[in-house]
Design a protein around this motif. Structure first.
Motif, mmCIF file in Angstrom:
data_model
loop_
_atom_site.group_PDB
_atom_site.id
_atom_site.type_symbol
_atom_site.label_atom_id
_atom_site.label_comp_id
_atom_site.label_asym_id
_atom_site.label_seq_id
_atom_site.Cartn_x
_atom_site.Cartn_y
_atom_site.Cartn_z
ATOM 1 N N VAL A 42 -19.011 16.501 -5.532
ATOM 2 C CA VAL A 42 -18.089 16.767 -4.428
ATOM 3 C C VAL A 42 -18.733 16.356 -3.101
ATOM 4 N N LYS A 43 -20.037 16.668 -2.959
ATOM 5 C CA LYS A 43 -20.754 16.242 -1.746
ATOM 6 C C LYS A 43 -20.796 14.720 -1.620
ATOM 7 N N ASP A 44 -20.759 14.025 -2.759
ATOM 8 C CA ASP A 44 -20.761 12.552 -2.740
ATOM 9 C C ASP A 44 -19.384 11.982 -2.405
ATOM 10 N N GLY A 45 -18.387 12.863 -2.253
ATOM 11 C CA GLY A 45 -17.051 12.401 -1.865
ATOM 12 C C GLY A 45 -16.070 12.259 -3.004
ATOM 13 N N HIS A 46 -16.441 12.716 -4.212
ATOM 14 C CA HIS A 46 -15.539 12.634 -5.362
ATOM 15 C C HIS A 46 -14.665 13.882 -5.455
ATOM 16 N N GLU A 47 -13.522 13.745 -6.084
ATOM 17 C CA GLU A 47 -12.686 14.896 -6.425
ATOM 18 C C GLU A 47 -13.054 15.299 -7.848
ATOM 19 N N VAL A 48 -13.504 16.559 -8.021
ATOM 20 C CA VAL A 48 -14.085 16.971 -9.301
ATOM 21 C C VAL A 48 -13.430 18.253 -9.805
#
Length: 455
Positions: free
Chosen positions: A21-27
């Motif tokens: 999530v911190k990397d910008g993904h939706e998880v």
């Protein structure tokens, strides 16, 4: 990217979720397959991280079920260290790659970076394919009749009413149908083409409406028909004039109510499709003869497009030649250009086969050309120009069989000369198999004394 984690190790799943999530993904994550598959059925995901063991569940079975729900989804299998055989098996079943536990976040990010590049390239390829598909379906030319057709297509695309496309064979009726769909609100829905003249009559009803398992000999499984497959989209009924009478009433029912039954079925099924149809026959004449239902004709004949014959827009031939040679260049993997003085020769023909005939001739000339230049001298006008009625009257006492044999012999000799005696290449020029060419050579006794004819 949208990433779904399926792992019964809650600590690992939470750690991966937080980092990604911190990397910008939706998880999103799940600890068991039942809840995971429920989420997956309700939305699309780019990547799934799937543990090969889920509280004793078979990860391979979960993998199969995910592939059935989302065949485009990329799956990374997480396996215990040293279980390479399991990883190999998972990739055979459709997994994109695998991760051996324990793995570092940096290693996972490298894998996800490769997947991101793969998805970007896939998207770009999809866009390019769509662009190429759109270029393939074009109406080429500036004749007023063609401009009128373009205007009708743009207008009719806004509505769902049936469209009947009339015109001789090879004038571009299917192109017009596809352009209507591409400009309509149904462009992303199914587009099903049915050639009514190419389906054996005894198979037509099954092809149109489907059949239930065991409904007739050979019906080993349920099969959906074209109207069911086209639900929500468009069905294009080409050569509608060839439709047998016994099927016309069933087609009329689908048009008027959207209802049909599979062969052997007892339930009324519903479909919501737009119907486009085309024919090169005079449907009004067929109605008068009693071979085409008047009520079906009136239901199909709501919006009408008449495709002009090529001989009616002969001034468009230079543009068509340029466009068709571009297509052939891509298909034949060579650069093709037309010699300027070829165009007047092409414009003198009647073109009974219209654009399809023009493309076939250009393709033959393109294959025969050694340097990719299509020249007038290579265009044997007499081979394609049909004799006029007056000429046939003058030659009414001609030996027809001998005339045909002489023409056939000349064509074979020309092809062999062009191919420098190579049978395989000459057969390709003539559009026949090598064995067929050799049969004709033997039949005409052309091999004797012809040392240039090499097998």
């Amino acid at each position: 990217m949208r990433i779904f984690i399926i792992d019964d190790d809650k600590n690992l799943a939470d750690m991966l979720t937080s980092a990604l999530v911190k990397d910008g993904h939706e998880v999103r994550s799940a600890m068991e397959s039942s809840s995971a598959l429920g989420f997956m059925e309700s939305s699309d995901w780019d990547v799934v991280l799937l543990d090969i063991k889920l509280n004793g569940e078979d990860g391979f079975d979960v993998l199969r079920r995910i592939r059935a729900i989302h065949p485009e989804c990329i799956i990374l299998m997480m396996t215990a260290f040293g279980k390479i055989d399991q990883a190999v098996e998972s990739m055979k079943l459709g997994a994109f790659d695998f991760l051996e536990k324990p793995f570092s976040l940096s290693f996972l990010r490298i894998k996800l970076g490769k997947i991101q590049s793969h998805l970007s390239l896939k998207t770009q390829n999809g866009i390019l394919r769509q662009e190429l598909e759109n270029k393939k379906w074009r109406l080429v030319g500036n004749h007023p009749r063609l401009q009128e057709v373009r205007e009708q297509i743009a207008k009719y695309a806004k509505f769902d009413s049936p469209v009947l496309i009339l015109g001789e064979s090879g004038t571009g009726k299917e192109v017009a149908a596809r352009l209507i769909v591409n400009q309509s609100s149904r462009r992303d829905e199914p587009f099903i083409v049915v050639n009514c003249g190419a389906i054996p009559e005894h198979l037509m009803e099954s092809m149109f409406f489907g059949h239930e398992k065991g409904s007739f000999t050979g019906a080993h499984a349920l099969q959906k028909g074209k109207f069911e497959l086209a639900n929500g989209g468009t069905i294009f009924l080409d050569e509608i004039g060839e439709l047998p009478l016994n099927l016309q009433s069933k087609l009329l029912r689908v048009i008027e109510s959207g209802e049909f039954e599979r062969i052997g079925g007892t339930r009324n099924l519903k479909t919501q499709v737009r119907i486009l149809s085309a024919t090169n026959r005079n449907l009004e004449h067929l109605v008068r003869k009693g071979t085409f239902r008047a009520d079906l004709y009136y239901r199909l004949h709501v919006l009408v497009i008449e495709m002009p014959a090529l001989r009616e827009r002969i001034e468009d031939i230079p543009l068509l030649v340029e466009y068709l040679l571009q297509q052939l260049s891509a298909e034949l993997h060579r650069t093709l250009v037309a010699e300027k003085n070829l165009l007047p020769s092409l414009q003198r023909l009647e073109w009974p086969g219209n654009i399809r005939e023009l493309k076939n001739i250009l393709e033959r000339l393109a294959v025969m050309s050694e340097d990719g230049v299509i020249r007038e001298k290579d265009f044997f006008l007499a081979q394609w120009k049909k004799p006029s009625l007056e000429l046939m009257e003058e030659k009414k006492n001609i030996d027809f069989k001998r005339e045909i044999e002489e023409r056939e012999k000349n064509m074979i000799l020309n092809a062999l000369d062009k191919a420098k005696g190579n049978h395989t290449m000459a057969a390709r020029f003539l559009g026949m198999k090598r064995t067929t060419l050799q049969y004709h050579l033997k039949k005409m006794d052309l091999k004797k004394g012809k040392n240039l004819f090499k097998g």
